[in-house]
Scaffold this motif. Sequence first.
Motif, mmCIF file in Angstrom:
data_model
loop_
_atom_site.group_PDB
_atom_site.id
_atom_site.type_symbol
_atom_site.label_atom_id
_atom_site.label_comp_id
_atom_site.label_asym_id
_atom_site.label_seq_id
_atom_site.Cartn_x
_atom_site.Cartn_y
_atom_site.Cartn_z
ATOM 1 N N SER A 94 0.838 -1.193 0.000
ATOM 2 C CA SER A 94 0.000 0.000 0.000
ATOM 3 C C SER A 94 0.880 1.253 0.000
ATOM 4 N N ASN A 98 -2.285 5.865 3.083
ATOM 5 C CA ASN A 98 -3.311 4.863 3.373
ATOM 6 C C ASN A 98 -3.020 4.145 4.683
ATOM 7 N N LEU A 102 -5.454 4.236 8.030
ATOM 8 C CA LEU A 102 -6.105 3.013 8.497
ATOM 9 C C LEU A 102 -5.704 2.675 9.929
ATOM 10 N N GLN A 103 -4.518 3.105 10.349
ATOM 11 C CA GLN A 103 -4.080 2.863 11.716
ATOM 12 C C GLN A 103 -4.990 3.539 12.737
ATOM 13 N N ILE A 105 -8.097 3.649 13.029
ATOM 14 C CA ILE A 105 -9.355 3.000 13.400
ATOM 15 C C ILE A 105 -9.192 2.082 14.610
ATOM 16 N N ALA A 137 -12.987 3.839 6.300
ATOM 17 C CA ALA A 137 -11.973 2.796 6.102
ATOM 18 C C ALA A 137 -12.289 1.956 4.874
ATOM 19 N N LEU A 140 -11.481 3.892 1.765
ATOM 20 C CA LEU A 140 -10.030 3.985 1.595
ATOM 21 C C LEU A 140 -9.452 2.669 1.088
ATOM 22 N N ILE A 141 -9.932 1.575 1.652
ATOM 23 C CA ILE A 141 -9.427 0.251 1.260
ATOM 24 C C ILE A 141 -9.753 -0.046 -0.200
ATOM 25 N N ASN A 158 -4.056 -2.895 1.718
ATOM 26 C CA ASN A 158 -5.001 -2.206 2.599
ATOM 27 C C ASN A 158 -5.715 -3.183 3.524
ATOM 28 N N LEU A 162 -5.797 -3.241 7.549
ATOM 29 C CA LEU A 162 -7.018 -3.339 8.347
ATOM 30 C C LEU A 162 -6.874 -4.424 9.412
ATOM 31 N N GLN A 280 -12.041 10.701 2.810
ATOM 32 C CA GLN A 280 -12.004 9.416 3.512
ATOM 33 C C GLN A 280 -11.388 9.581 4.900
ATOM 34 N N ILE A 284 -13.090 8.965 8.766
ATOM 35 C CA ILE A 284 -12.430 8.178 9.812
ATOM 36 C C ILE A 284 -12.201 9.030 11.051
#
Length: 312
Positions: A94, A98, A102-103, A105, A137, A140-141, A158, A162, A280, A284
């Motif tokens: 990735s 990104n 994602l971290q 969440i 998320a 974004l993924i 991604n 997650l 995005q 989040i």
Amino acid sequence: MVSKFRLHTALFLVSLIYAATYSLAKDIMPHYMQPLGIVTLRIVGAALFFGILKQFVAPQERISGRADNLRAILSGVLGIGLNQLSFFAGLNLSTPINASLLQTISPIVVVLASALLLKDRITLPKVVGICLGAAGAAALILSRPSSGAVPQAALLGNLFLLVNATVFGLYLVVVAPLMRTYHAFTVLARIFLVGAVIAVPAGLPQAIRANYSSFPLYIWAEIGYMVFFLTILAYLLNNWALKYATPSLLGVYIYLQPVLAVLIAVATGKDTLTWDKAWQAALIFVGVWLVSKKPKPVPAANPPFAPAPTPD
């Protein structure tokens, strides 16, 4: 009472260390070393460091009891083994932005895990926050990569990220009782040992295959950064800061880390910030803010006086 300057310095350094990792790691992998090889060097180095340090700081202390030992094993599996393997495998495929978004969440996962494992109550704002964070998320993924990466590879990366955020959120819930009962070095020495049992068999072949003689000096410096700053120093500072920081203060630094990561990634040319990533990220961030927001206590029917607010 610890000074606010020292507390903010520790939290800022942890955020900066993590934020820089997203871009620095892209220099190393996959050209010089594969992701699982980096994880092996990190975990082995940290396991040795904390194992030796524990003998000086808390030589007589042992994790005792079946429940605590099982909790320590689960913490090592989630927080060290699966967490680091999935993070570097995901970041390899990735992009830094990104990965950093994602971290964030993880607090949502903490709330869900606390509700399931500890029977904590989920309020309506938290439900809305979970939905918004999940929507951001997911968008974004599933978004197309902006860095020229193969879409299928970026999607897989991604998804790995997650998984990383999920297992780290679960780890925070599982390890908390151990940190309250034992010395931090006792817990860290044990969980890194468990993590090494998982990560080394998976990553040792990649660590052995790396052509170390071809590494330029800056790559050696970045590997040293991954082992010492990211794995050892960040864990030490984070565990110290968690003893004194309020939830609201920790929430500020949850948002600071991806902001720093975006600035570093854009400044170094490792990634680009697009409008898609911006909205995005906004979803989040709002979701995490709602989930992390502490509900107001219900006032008594006839309170004798109103308590003064405590400073953060």
